[in-house]
Enzyme design. Structure first.
Site, short mmCIF file in Angstrom:
data_model
loop_
_atom_site.label_atom_id
_atom_site.label_comp_id
_atom_site.label_asym_id
_atom_site.label_seq_id
_atom_site.Cartn_x
_atom_site.Cartn_y
_atom_site.Cartn_z
CE LYS A 1 9.79 -8.01 7.15
NZ LYS A 1 9.79 -6.77 7.38
CB SER B 1 10.98 -3.78 7.86
OG SER B 1 11.90 -4.45 8.69
CB SER C 1 11.87 -7.77 10.25
OG SER C 1 10.55 -7.34 10.72
#
Length: 369
Positions: A62, A114, A59
């Protein structure tokens, strides 16, 4: 021999007890498969381990998703959630099809919780599909200088062709942290979204709490990528990024890396914001000389003995031509350490200089003005 080793151990123990933030050189080690410490202002690499090895990033993907959203969507805009963004596996902020959500709330849900669904919603809003958004991510990465990165999605769920390097990820993060909105979001511990359901977003990034000056950035985890962490902290006018990829002890690794490098490097102010650095001639102006100034302060992290190896070179075409406006960019200050370029700062004018009138030209020619 044994007595010397015994004595050295107690010296280190004594220093550590006096200073709770002390981390010895032996302890500064990245437990991850790859890691880096980078100075945000100059891009100087302070520590490296396998920084060009291609690895999955989970993640931490992101960071790029958020940067593109901030650059491409007005922050006061509402987003109608695309049905394809609903029910994406993994971390979620539980978006509903056709729900209208403020983009700022999507961004906080993306970076604090997230949300994979938030990432997908942003992709559809910006580009119309995950595939097209991934191409945009790759284009932006190359612009930043991340040459060994390939994005296949906006959230970081595993894909064989979705990868980055510790170095590339630090460059992407550096670019993102220069955006005030991004910087504020990742430094937020709690956010209350303007929604009916699931609106309390607490930040999963423990660096904000356990590290002195901790101010970001993003955690990530998949079974394939392992635990990945992009951390940042600011102390003494310096902001460092610490990254560790595939690291079971991610938070301790990042904290130790940050603590050690803040201990090892000291801030050196090369010039102040607004500091006058050069006078330069002006053609056809009411004033014949313009004073030029640095557009912003430059602080460089240095070790002992490095200050005298820093050189700043002024790059400006002379003469300048009136009219000139205050704060007009007219050149650059190039700063080098050991011959390596570490910073470029805009050189701007300190005041307005109007164009000389015909009468003024005559008077000046006659030495009356």
């Amino acid at each position: 021999m044994f007595k010397r080793m015994f004595k050295s151990f107690f010296v280190l123990l004594f220093i550590a007890l006096l200073n709770p933030f002390f981390v010895s050189a032996q302890e500064v080690y990245c437990n991850g498969a790859a890691g880096i410490v980078l100075d945000v202002e100059t891009g100087r690499v302070l520590y490296e381990k396998n920084i060009h090895q291609e690895l999955p990033m989970a993640s931490t993907t992101k960071i790029m998703t958020a940067l593109l959203a901030i650059e491409r969507i007005p922050l006061d805009q509402q987003v109608k959630i695309h049905p394809e963004a609903v029910g994406v596996e993994g971390s979620s902020i539980y978006l509903k099809a056709n729900e209208k959500v403020n983009i700022i709330d999507l961004l906080y849900g993306l970076m604090l919780r997230s949300g994979n669904d938030a990432a997908t919603a942003i992709a559809y809003e910006v580009s119309g599909s995950v595939e097209d958004f991934s191409q945009l991510m790759n284009q932006r990465a190359k612009e930043i200088g991340a040459k060994n990165t390939n994005f296949m999605n906006p959230h970081g769920l595993h894909h064989q062709e979705h990868y980055t390097t510790a170095y590339d990820l630090s460059m992407i993060t550096r670019a993102a942290l220069r955006n005030p909105t991004f910087k504020k979001i990742v430094n937020t511990k709690f956010w209350l979204a303007d929604r009916e359901d699931y609106k309390h977003f607490s930040n999963k990034n423990k660096i904000l709490s356990i590290c002195e000056g901790g101010d970001g950035v993003k955690i990530g985890f998949t079974k394939k990528a392992g635990r990945c962490l992009v951390a940042s902290a600011t102390r003494n006018d310096m902001q460092f990024i610490a990254i560790t990829l595939n690291d079971g002890d991610w938070f301790n690794t990042a904290k130790n890396l940050l603590d050690y490098h803040f201990e090892s490097y000291k801030p050196y102010e090369v010039f102040k914001e607004g500091e006058l650095v050069k006078g330069i001639s002006v053609k056809n102006g009411e004033k014949m000389t313009a004073q030029l100034k640095a557009s912003k302060k430059l602080v460089v992290p240095i070790k002992d003995g490095e200050a005298e190896r820093i050189i700043s070179i002024i790059d400006v075409q002379e003469p300048l031509y009136a009219p000139l406006m205050k704060n007009q960019r007219v050149g650059r200050i190039l700063t080098y350490l050991d011959g390596n370029l570490i910073n470029i700062t805009d050189l701007t004018t300190d005041e307005d200089i109007n164009k000389l009138s015909i009468k003024g030209k005559v008077l000046r020619f006659m030495n009356l003005r």
